[in-house]
Motif scaffolding. Sequence first.
Motif, short mmCIF file in Angstrom:
data_model
loop_
_atom_site.label_atom_id
_atom_site.label_comp_id
_atom_site.label_asym_id
_atom_site.label_seq_id
_atom_site.Cartn_x
_atom_site.Cartn_y
_atom_site.Cartn_z
N LEU A 25 0.83 -1.20 0.00
CA LEU A 25 0.00 0.00 0.00
C LEU A 25 0.86 1.26 0.00
O LEU A 25 0.58 2.21 -0.73
CB LEU A 25 -0.93 -0.01 1.21
CG LEU A 25 -1.96 1.10 1.30
CD1 LEU A 25 -2.91 1.07 0.12
CD2 LEU A 25 -2.74 0.99 2.60
N ASP A 26 1.94 1.26 0.79
CA ASP A 26 2.88 2.39 0.79
C ASP A 26 3.50 2.59 -0.59
O ASP A 26 3.62 3.72 -1.07
CB ASP A 26 3.99 2.19 1.82
CG ASP A 26 3.51 2.38 3.25
OD1 ASP A 26 2.44 2.99 3.46
OD2 ASP A 26 4.22 1.91 4.17
N ASP A 27 3.88 1.50 -1.23
CA ASP A 27 4.47 1.58 -2.56
C ASP A 27 3.47 2.15 -3.57
O ASP A 27 3.82 3.03 -4.37
CB ASP A 27 4.94 0.19 -3.02
CG ASP A 27 5.60 0.24 -4.38
OD1 ASP A 27 6.54 1.05 -4.58
OD2 ASP A 27 5.18 -0.55 -5.26
N LEU A 28 2.24 1.69 -3.52
CA LEU A 28 1.21 2.21 -4.43
C LEU A 28 0.94 3.69 -4.17
O LEU A 28 0.75 4.46 -5.11
CB LEU A 28 -0.08 1.41 -4.28
CG LEU A 28 -0.05 -0.01 -4.84
CD1 LEU A 28 -1.32 -0.77 -4.43
CD2 LEU A 28 0.10 0.01 -6.34
N SER A 29 0.98 4.10 -2.92
CA SER A 29 0.77 5.50 -2.58
C SER A 29 1.90 6.36 -3.16
O SER A 29 1.66 7.43 -3.73
CB SER A 29 0.69 5.67 -1.07
OG SER A 29 0.52 7.02 -0.73
N ARG A 30 3.14 5.90 -3.00
CA ARG A 30 4.29 6.63 -3.57
C ARG A 30 4.18 6.72 -5.08
O ARG A 30 4.42 7.77 -5.68
CB ARG A 30 5.60 5.96 -3.17
CG ARG A 30 6.07 6.29 -1.77
CD ARG A 30 7.50 5.81 -1.53
NE ARG A 30 7.64 4.37 -1.66
CZ ARG A 30 7.37 3.49 -0.69
NH1 ARG A 30 6.96 3.92 0.50
NH2 ARG A 30 7.53 2.21 -0.87
N ARG A 31 3.81 5.62 -5.72
CA ARG A 31 3.68 5.62 -7.18
C ARG A 31 2.58 6.58 -7.64
O ARG A 31 2.75 7.29 -8.64
CB ARG A 31 3.36 4.22 -7.69
CG ARG A 31 4.51 3.27 -7.62
CD ARG A 31 4.05 1.91 -8.07
NE ARG A 31 5.10 0.94 -7.98
CZ ARG A 31 5.26 -0.06 -8.84
NH1 ARG A 31 4.42 -0.21 -9.84
NH2 ARG A 31 6.23 -0.91 -8.68
N THR A 32 1.46 6.59 -6.94
CA THR A 32 0.35 7.48 -7.28
C THR A 32 0.77 8.93 -7.13
O THR A 32 0.49 9.77 -8.00
CB THR A 32 -0.87 7.17 -6.41
OG1 THR A 32 -1.26 5.81 -6.61
CG2 THR A 32 -2.03 8.09 -6.73
N THR A 33 1.46 9.25 -6.03
CA THR A 33 1.93 10.61 -5.81
C THR A 33 2.88 11.04 -6.91
O THR A 33 2.78 12.14 -7.45
CB THR A 33 2.62 10.72 -4.44
OG1 THR A 33 1.66 10.37 -3.42
CG2 THR A 33 3.15 12.11 -4.18
N HIS A 34 3.80 10.16 -7.29
CA HIS A 34 4.75 10.46 -8.36
C HIS A 34 4.02 10.67 -9.69
O HIS A 34 4.32 11.62 -10.43
CB HIS A 34 5.78 9.33 -8.48
CG HIS A 34 6.76 9.54 -9.60
ND1 HIS A 34 7.79 10.45 -9.52
CD2 HIS A 34 6.85 8.96 -10.82
CE1 HIS A 34 8.47 10.43 -10.65
NE2 HIS A 34 7.93 9.53 -11.45
#
Length: 83
Positions: A25-34
């Motif tokens: 979930l943290d990884d997906l959040s970082r990817r979405t923000t990027h």
Amino acid sequence: IDRLPDPADKRSRILRLTPAGLDRLDDLSRRTTHLLAERLSDWTDDEVGRLIGLMTRLRASFGDCRSAPVRLPGPVLEETTRT
């Protein structure tokens, strides 16, 4: 996801993210923000501000939909018979 019995209602299950799920979930959040930062890079601050305002309004329009049933608008279809 861990599935645990609900102590208050033995028919139900409590779902909880595992540590691996939290990492994902943290990884997906970082990817979405990027991705959003990349896609909005040519937008002005004013345009981004308007988008934030509209998204905030949209979210408020949904309210707390966790406890309310979802009712979709649309025509009521009546069954007809052909002879």
